[in-house]
Design a protein around this motif. Structure first.
Motif, PDB file in Angstrom:
ATOM      1  N   ASP A  73       0.861  -1.190   0.000  1.00 20.21           N
ATOM      2  CA  ASP A  73       0.000   0.000   0.000  1.00 20.21           C
ATOM      3  C   ASP A  73       0.895   1.237   0.000  1.00 20.21           C
ATOM      4  OD1 ASP A  73      -2.136  -1.773   0.253  1.00 20.21           O
ATOM      5  OD2 ASP A  73      -2.207  -1.556   2.428  1.00 20.21           O
ATOM      6  N   THR A  76       0.203   4.568   1.659  1.00 20.58           N
ATOM      7  CA  THR A  76       0.330   4.675   3.113  1.00 20.58           C
ATOM      8  C   THR A  76       1.691   5.260   3.486  1.00 20.58           C
ATOM      9  OG1 THR A  76      -1.186   2.843   3.554  1.00 20.58           O
ATOM     10  CG2 THR A  76       0.424   3.353   5.269  1.00 20.58           C
ATOM     11  N   ARG A 198      -2.186  -3.202  10.363  1.00 24.30           N
ATOM     12  CA  ARG A 198      -2.759  -3.349   9.019  1.00 24.30           C
ATOM     13  C   ARG A 198      -3.088  -4.808   8.721  1.00 24.30           C
ATOM     14  NH1 ARG A 198       0.528  -0.492   4.515  1.00 24.30           N
ATOM     15  NH2 ARG A 198       2.219  -1.844   5.193  1.00 24.30           N
ATOM     16  N   LEU A 226      -4.259   1.839   9.611  1.00 26.22           N
ATOM     17  CA  LEU A 226      -4.911   0.600   9.185  1.00 26.22           C
ATOM     18  C   LEU A 226      -4.490   0.269   7.750  1.00 26.22           C
ATOM     19  CD1 LEU A 226      -8.556   1.178  10.494  1.00 26.22           C
ATOM     20  CD2 LEU A 226      -6.675   0.038  11.658  1.00 26.22           C
ATOM     21  N   GLY A 227      -4.931  -0.891   7.269  1.00 25.29           N
ATOM     22  CA  GLY A 227      -4.646  -1.285   5.900  1.00 25.29           C
ATOM     23  C   GLY A 227      -5.584  -0.611   4.919  1.00 25.29           C
ATOM     24  N   ALA A 228      -5.153  -0.496   3.680  1.00 28.61           N
ATOM     25  CA  ALA A 228      -5.993   0.110   2.641  1.00 28.61           C
ATOM     26  C   ALA A 228      -7.292  -0.677   2.491  1.00 28.61           C
ATOM     27  CB  ALA A 228      -5.241   0.139   1.311  1.00 28.61           C
ATOM     28  N   GLU A 230      -9.609  -1.052   4.718  1.00 26.51           N
ATOM     29  CA  GLU A 230     -10.160  -1.535   5.991  1.00 26.51           C
ATOM     30  C   GLU A 230     -11.019  -0.446   6.630  1.00 26.51           C
ATOM     31  OE1 GLU A 230      -7.614  -4.601   8.326  1.00 26.51           O
ATOM     32  OE2 GLU A 230      -6.268  -2.961   7.774  1.00 26.51           O
ATOM     33  N   TYR A 231     -12.132  -0.865   7.208  1.00 29.15           N
ATOM     34  CA  TYR A 231     -13.006   0.081   7.901  1.00 29.15           C
ATOM     35  C   TYR A 231     -13.679  -0.621   9.070  1.00 29.15           C
ATOM     36  CZ  TYR A 231     -17.144   2.673   9.153  1.00 29.15           C
ATOM     37  OH  TYR A 231     -18.105   3.318   9.875  1.00 29.15           O
ATOM     38  N   THR A 248      -6.634   5.440   5.630  1.00 32.71           N
ATOM     39  CA  THR A 248      -5.978   4.502   6.532  1.00 32.71           C
ATOM     40  C   THR A 248      -5.374   5.160   7.762  1.00 32.71           C
ATOM     41  OG1 THR A 248      -3.904   4.762   5.310  1.00 32.71           O
ATOM     42  CG2 THR A 248      -5.369   3.001   4.598  1.00 32.71           C
TER      43      THR A 248
END
Length: 390
Positions: A73, A76, A198, A226-228, A230-231, A248
């Motif tokens: 990512d 990020t 992540r 967080l990771g791309a 992710e929510y 992120t």
């Protein structure tokens, strides 16, 4: 005789399943039923020789995420370069650091930004931590780097790509679980400026507890990454998006400094459910999460996609494949370049035995992201199912 053997095998499977689930509970990890069943099938022939320690090691190796690569990512790390300008030194923690690619990528960025960084990596898997400490990798981990970057960051030793010493300064790796009560490797009052977690929360049962723990480990106004894609609504109990695109990066907030729009959204959400009884709260927990996501969608642009994915994942966990399919099919029309939607569409079509459409969806998923191991696993499953259908 056959009945006796069958009963014995069932008993053996049940015992292994219980042992594996106990290990997963111990570490607060969730795993898909299919993955657990596959692991049981693979280790059953040697189950008599497995000690508790060895079994735990096998479970953590096979049922926790391990795939990573340098500068995963990339956007990020581009944002990381921006926030590093805020101060000259940083204390950073990587949770679920796997084999260390994320930690060393961060160290490289810190080095190039001219700031001092102390970085700790933690993972439950002993073997991955051992590899991280060594800092030598196969080509797979550096596959997205240019020739110039590889020459700059690595020494090639016996076909391995070994991180240069200048990028290994002030780095420590520890085997453990972030939720363990006695984290002896952290000082009692140690606080971090940045915490990476992540593609880890997807495998955690009690996300709220982990987020609370992270909040206590972060300094005021510290960053959670967080990771791309992710929510998690639970994050917004303690953090606010650090950039306009939500994305992120999140910054730790106090009630006094909380973003006014987030505060209003929360007030509406929790006010609506304040009068629920404890039983009603438990029963409607997932519904509340979805409602929260809908409210947040009105507050920030770009939240609609994450909300759809969250809902699809919720239906998949309940095996409500048709409901999930209704959402993902329509979503693929709106977000035609999102590989995750096409991956889920392939999975659902496979579950619904719609082989032809699954093949088309798989081709689109592979075109959009050919580096995702799960997509290739779907391809193997689809090829196998197609052979059976002939």
């Amino acid at each position: 005789m056959l009945n006796i053997l069958s009963t014995f095998e069932d008993s053996k499977n049940a015992m292994l399943k219980n042992q594996i689930e106990e290990i997963l509970r111990k570490h607060g990890i969730k795993a898909q039923k299919a993955h657990i069943e596959r692991l049981i099938k693979n280790i059953k022939p040697i189950s008599e020789a497995l000690t508790p320690v060895l079994l735990e090691s096998i479970v953590l190796e096979n049922l926790t995420i391990g795939e990573s690569y340098f500068f995963r990512d990339i956007q990020t790390f581009e944002k990381l370069r921006k926030i590093l300008k805020e101060r000259p030194s940083w204390n950073i923690l990587s949770i679920g650091c796997s084999r260390g690619e994320e930690v060393y990528s961060t160290a490289i960025v810190c080095n190039e930004a001219g700031v001092e960084c102390s970085i700790k990596g933690i993972d439950v898997n002993f073997h991955r931590i051992s590899q991280a400490k060594l800092g030598c990798y196969n080509f797979w981990s550096v596959r997205f780097l240019s020739k110039e970057q590889i020459e700059k960051y690595f020494n090639i030793v016996d076909g391995k790509y070994c991180v240069k010493e200048q990028y290994k300064t002030n780095i420590e790796f520890f085997q453990g679980n972030i939720l363990d009560a006695g984290l002896s490797f952290f000082g009692k009052r140690e606080k971090f400026d940045i915490i990476f977690i992540r593609r880890v929360l997807l495998y955690i049962d009690r996300i709220d507890i982990v987020i609370q723990k992270i909040s206590t480990l972060l300094k005021d106004n510290g960053f959670l990454i967080l990771g791309a894609g992710e929510y998690f609504p639970e994050v917004l109990e303690h953090f606010s998006p650090a950039f306009n695109d939500v994305g992120t990066f999140y910054r730790k907030i106090s009630k006094k400094t909380e973003h006014p729009e987030i505060k209003t959204t929360k007030s509406k959400f929790f006010g609506k459910h304040r009068k629920l009884t404890e039983i009603e709260r438990t029963k409607s927990e997932k519904t509340q999460e979805i409602e929260f996501a809908k409210l947040l969608k009105k507050t920030f642009e770009g939240m609609e996609l994450e909300e759809r994915i969250k809902l699809v994942e919720e239906y998949l966990s309940k095996k409500a494949y048709q409901k999930a399919y209704d959402i993902v099919k329509e979503s693929c029309k709106k977000y035609q370049t999102n590989y995750l939607l096409w991956k889920y569409k392939t999975l659902i079509e496979l579950e619904l035995n719609d082989i032809e459409n699954a093949k088309q969806s798989l081709q689109r998923a592979l075109f959009l992201n050919s580096t995702d191991d799960e997509i290739w696993q779907l391809k193997h499953a689809l090829d196998f199912r197609a052979k059976l259908k002939k």
